[in-house]
Design a protein around this motif. Structure first.
Motif, PDB file in Angstrom:
ATOM      1  N   UNK A  60      31.782 -36.184   4.457  1.00 50.77           N
ATOM      2  CA  UNK A  60      32.327 -37.246   3.617  1.00 50.77           C
ATOM      3  C   UNK A  60      32.352 -38.549   4.399  1.00 50.77           C
ATOM      4  N   UNK A  61      32.273 -39.665   3.685  1.00 54.50           N
ATOM      5  CA  UNK A  61      32.405 -40.972   4.328  1.00 54.50           C
ATOM      6  C   UNK A  61      33.885 -41.219   4.618  1.00 54.50           C
ATOM      7  N   UNK A  62      34.162 -42.262   5.385  1.00 55.95           N
ATOM      8  CA  UNK A  62      35.556 -42.582   5.711  1.00 55.95           C
ATOM      9  C   UNK A  62      36.337 -42.930   4.439  1.00 55.95           C
ATOM     10  N   UNK A  63      35.720 -43.646   3.501  1.00 55.13           N
ATOM     11  CA  UNK A  63      36.412 -43.994   2.258  1.00 55.13           C
ATOM     12  C   UNK A  63      36.709 -42.741   1.439  1.00 55.13           C
ATOM     13  N   UNK A  64      35.762 -41.808   1.405  1.00 53.12           N
ATOM     14  CA  UNK A  64      35.991 -40.562   0.677  1.00 53.12           C
ATOM     15  C   UNK A  64      37.086 -39.739   1.340  1.00 53.12           C
ATOM     16  N   UNK A  65      37.104 -39.721   2.671  1.00 54.12           N
ATOM     17  CA  UNK A  65      38.164 -38.997   3.385  1.00 54.12           C
ATOM     18  C   UNK A  65      39.524 -39.624   3.107  1.00 54.12           C
ATOM     19  N   UNK A  66      39.582 -40.956   3.050  1.00 55.17           N
ATOM     20  CA  UNK A  66      40.848 -41.627   2.743  1.00 55.17           C
ATOM     21  C   UNK A  66      41.308 -41.291   1.326  1.00 55.17           C
ATOM     22  N   UNK A  67      40.380 -41.266   0.385  1.00 54.99           N
ATOM     23  CA  UNK A  67      40.736 -40.920  -0.999  1.00 54.99           C
ATOM     24  C   UNK A  67      41.198 -39.471  -1.094  1.00 54.99           C
ATOM     25  N   UNK A  68      40.545 -38.569  -0.378  1.00 60.30           N
ATOM     26  CA  UNK A  68      40.964 -37.170  -0.373  1.00 60.30           C
ATOM     27  C   UNK A  68      42.336 -37.008   0.267  1.00 60.30           C
ATOM     28  N   UNK A  69      42.596 -37.758   1.325  1.00 64.81           N
ATOM     29  CA  UNK A  69      43.911 -37.725   1.957  1.00 64.81           C
ATOM     30  C   UNK A  69      44.986 -38.192   0.980  1.00 64.81           C
ATOM     31  N   UNK A  70      44.702 -39.249   0.235  1.00 61.22           N
ATOM     32  CA  UNK A  70      45.664 -39.737  -0.761  1.00 61.22           C
ATOM     33  C   UNK A  70      45.920 -38.687  -1.838  1.00 61.22           C
ATOM     34  N   UNK A  71      44.882 -37.986  -2.247  1.00 62.05           N
ATOM     35  CA  UNK A  71      45.052 -36.937  -3.258  1.00 62.05           C
ATOM     36  C   UNK A  71      45.907 -35.796  -2.721  1.00 62.05           C
ATOM     37  N   UNK A  72      45.695 -35.430  -1.466  1.00 62.64           N
ATOM     38  CA  UNK A  72      46.499 -34.368  -0.855  1.00 62.64           C
ATOM     39  C   UNK A  72      47.952 -34.811  -0.734  1.00 62.64           C
ATOM     40  N   UNK A  73      48.176 -36.033  -0.303  1.00 65.05           N
ATOM     41  CA  UNK A  73      49.542 -36.538  -0.152  1.00 65.05           C
ATOM     42  C   UNK A  73      50.246 -36.638  -1.502  1.00 65.05           C
ATOM     43  N   UNK A  74      49.530 -37.022  -2.543  1.00 63.43           N
ATOM     44  CA  UNK A  74      50.148 -37.090  -3.871  1.00 63.43           C
ATOM     45  C   UNK A  74      50.613 -35.713  -4.320  1.00 63.43           C
ATOM     46  N   UNK A  75      49.799 -34.714  -4.085  1.00 62.55           N
ATOM     47  CA  UNK A  75      50.211 -33.348  -4.417  1.00 62.55           C
ATOM     48  C   UNK A  75      51.410 -32.901  -3.596  1.00 62.55           C
ATOM     49  N   UNK A  76      51.418 -33.248  -2.310  1.00 61.21           N
ATOM     50  CA  UNK A  76      52.555 -32.901  -1.450  1.00 61.21           C
ATOM     51  C   UNK A  76      53.825 -33.610  -1.853  1.00 61.21           C
ATOM     52  N   UNK A  77      53.713 -34.893  -2.184  1.00 60.11           N
ATOM     53  CA  UNK A  77      54.897 -35.638  -2.625  1.00 60.11           C
ATOM     54  C   UNK A  77      55.448 -35.107  -3.928  1.00 60.11           C
TER      55      UNK A  77
END
Length: 111
Positions: A65-82
């Protein structure tokens, strides 16, 4: 018709079988989750399928994944965790309200 010359059922099962099995398992788990979650929770957690697809593409196909895609995936994971941690943060907010109520009642009793 030349496309089917080298086609075998075992090759098709080997290539399409694992993704189909994962999709079927995910559908069963999705139905179970739908019965046990409220609508908002279910919809947000259901959107994490993008994360699982990206991880599967990386593991199975070697597609990074590109850095932007990794950042978007991280945001999706954090949203689920929150979302999963959300109710506990409401409890801490209500305890500060009860503290302020308790301090006002102690000041009224001293008068």
């Amino acid at each position: 018709s030349d496309a089917f010359v080298d086609w075998t059922f075992l090759d098709s099962a080997r290539l399409a079988g694992p993704p189909a099995a994962v999709y079927a398992l995910r559908s069963l788990l999705k139905q179970s989750a739908y019965r046990q979650c409220d609508g908002v929770t279910f919809n947000i957690v259901n959107q994490t399928k993008v994360v699982f697809c990206a991880v599967s593409a990386w593991v199975l196909l070697g597609e990074g994944q590109t850095m932007q895609q990794c950042a978007a995936l991280f945001c999706a994971i954090m949203a689920g965790g929150l979302l999963l941690l959300g109710p506990s943060s409401d409890g801490s907010g209500s305890s500060s309200t009860s503290t302020s109520t308790g301090s006002s009642s102690s000041s009224s009793s001293s008068n």
